[in-house]
Scaffold this motif. Sequence first.
Motif, PDB file in Angstrom:
ATOM      1  N   CYS A  29      68.158  23.359  64.632  1.00 11.80           N
ATOM      2  CA  CYS A  29      66.528  23.156  64.637  1.00 11.80           C
ATOM      3  C   CYS A  29      66.323  21.828  64.852  1.00 11.80           C
ATOM      4  O   CYS A  29      65.488  21.523  65.924  1.00 11.80           O
ATOM      5  CB  CYS A  29      65.807  23.726  63.472  1.00 11.80           C
ATOM      6  N   ARG A  69      63.723  27.787  65.741  1.00 13.58           N
ATOM      7  CA  ARG A  69      62.900  27.831  64.455  1.00 13.58           C
ATOM      8  C   ARG A  69      63.811  28.510  63.412  1.00 13.58           C
ATOM      9  O   ARG A  69      64.420  29.507  63.692  1.00 13.58           O
ATOM     10  CB  ARG A  69      61.589  28.461  64.702  1.00 13.58           C
ATOM     11  N   TYR A  70      63.479  28.204  62.293  1.00 14.44           N
ATOM     12  CA  TYR A  70      64.155  28.972  60.953  1.00 14.44           C
ATOM     13  C   TYR A  70      63.132  29.509  60.257  1.00 14.44           C
ATOM     14  O   TYR A  70      62.101  28.692  59.640  1.00 14.44           O
ATOM     15  CB  TYR A  70      64.979  27.828  60.264  1.00 14.44           C
ATOM     16  N   THR A  74      64.188  32.521  67.258  1.00 18.42           N
ATOM     17  CA  THR A  74      63.976  32.585  65.997  1.00 18.42           C
ATOM     18  C   THR A  74      64.903  32.798  64.915  1.00 18.42           C
ATOM     19  O   THR A  74      65.263  34.130  65.127  1.00 18.42           O
ATOM     20  CB  THR A  74      62.428  33.571  65.573  1.00 18.42           C
ATOM     21  N   HIS A 119      64.213  21.792  69.610  1.00 14.20           N
ATOM     22  CA  HIS A 119      63.126  21.846  69.287  1.00 14.20           C
ATOM     23  C   HIS A 119      62.612  23.311  69.437  1.00 14.20           C
ATOM     24  O   HIS A 119      61.479  23.684  68.974  1.00 14.20           O
ATOM     25  CB  HIS A 119      62.013  20.926  69.911  1.00 14.20           C
ATOM     26  N   SER A 158      71.567  26.328  59.983  1.00 13.95           N
ATOM     27  CA  SER A 158      70.139  26.832  61.021  1.00 13.95           C
ATOM     28  C   SER A 158      69.480  25.468  61.208  1.00 13.95           C
ATOM     29  O   SER A 158      68.867  25.249  62.250  1.00 13.95           O
ATOM     30  CB  SER A 158      69.441  27.829  60.392  1.00 13.95           C
ATOM     31  N   ASP A 159      69.276  24.775  60.142  1.00 16.41           N
ATOM     32  CA  ASP A 159      68.405  23.505  60.200  1.00 16.41           C
ATOM     33  C   ASP A 159      69.118  22.489  61.068  1.00 16.41           C
ATOM     34  O   ASP A 159      68.343  21.690  61.647  1.00 16.41           O
ATOM     35  CB  ASP A 159      68.507  22.772  58.670  1.00 16.41           C
TER      36      ASP A 159
END
Length: 243
Positions: A59, A66-67, A41, A63, A55-56
């Motif tokens: 992600c 998470r952000y 996370t 999988h 971060s995206d």
Amino acid sequence: MSSKQINIVLPVYNEENRIKDGLNTLLEYLLQNPSINYVITILDNGSTDKTPEISDDYCKMNHRIRYERIEEKGVGIAFKRAVELNNSDFIGYMDIDMSTDINALGTTYKMLTEDDSIDIVNASRYSQGSQLIGRTRVRNFISYVWVFILKKVLRMKSNDSICGFKFFRQGVITRLLCESSECEYGWFLIIEVIIRAERMGYHIYELPVKWIFNDETKVKMLKVTISYLRGVKRLKKSLQRGG
């Protein structure tokens, strides 16, 4: 792979220059240790640089990453939010600069999955067997002074409550955060959690670690010192009242 999952929280704020190296180091280690059932996370304290975009990208690539974003500043409030969202058996956080030797993660996961008596794994830079590398004498002195104050004033038993590597059983950290201050957003919230855990009788395993100082650290010693002094005063009063 164990059915028990660990949530590795990475608190970040404007980390566009370090987040890739940190995530790559962590992901490479997890790839080499497939027995660790994990999620990551990224908890963003309102970054204004490219941290969200980077971060995206991660992600989308993985999988298990998470952000989450909050607008409040502070490691404490970021970790608290991560705990609120957590569905894993264990949860903890690591500094994005990976100052704590990454091998501590595998040791921590093994301990929590194999020994039900351990409630918390608290990394310590000052225990027998630890290695502290590259830190300036001034910062070293200040840290030792802080440990002394926490032991003297708040009767802390741990040798190091400040190291940025701590993992908890989900039920344990949920209860500890419920008992802790609602007004503390920064690092001192984590210190308070450890001190309350000691007083509540939780089994804290103090893990000796290799820790390498990063000269790009964002910790401002004067600001942190003032914050800690206020935190010590508040927590002492709270504990004296039985709170």
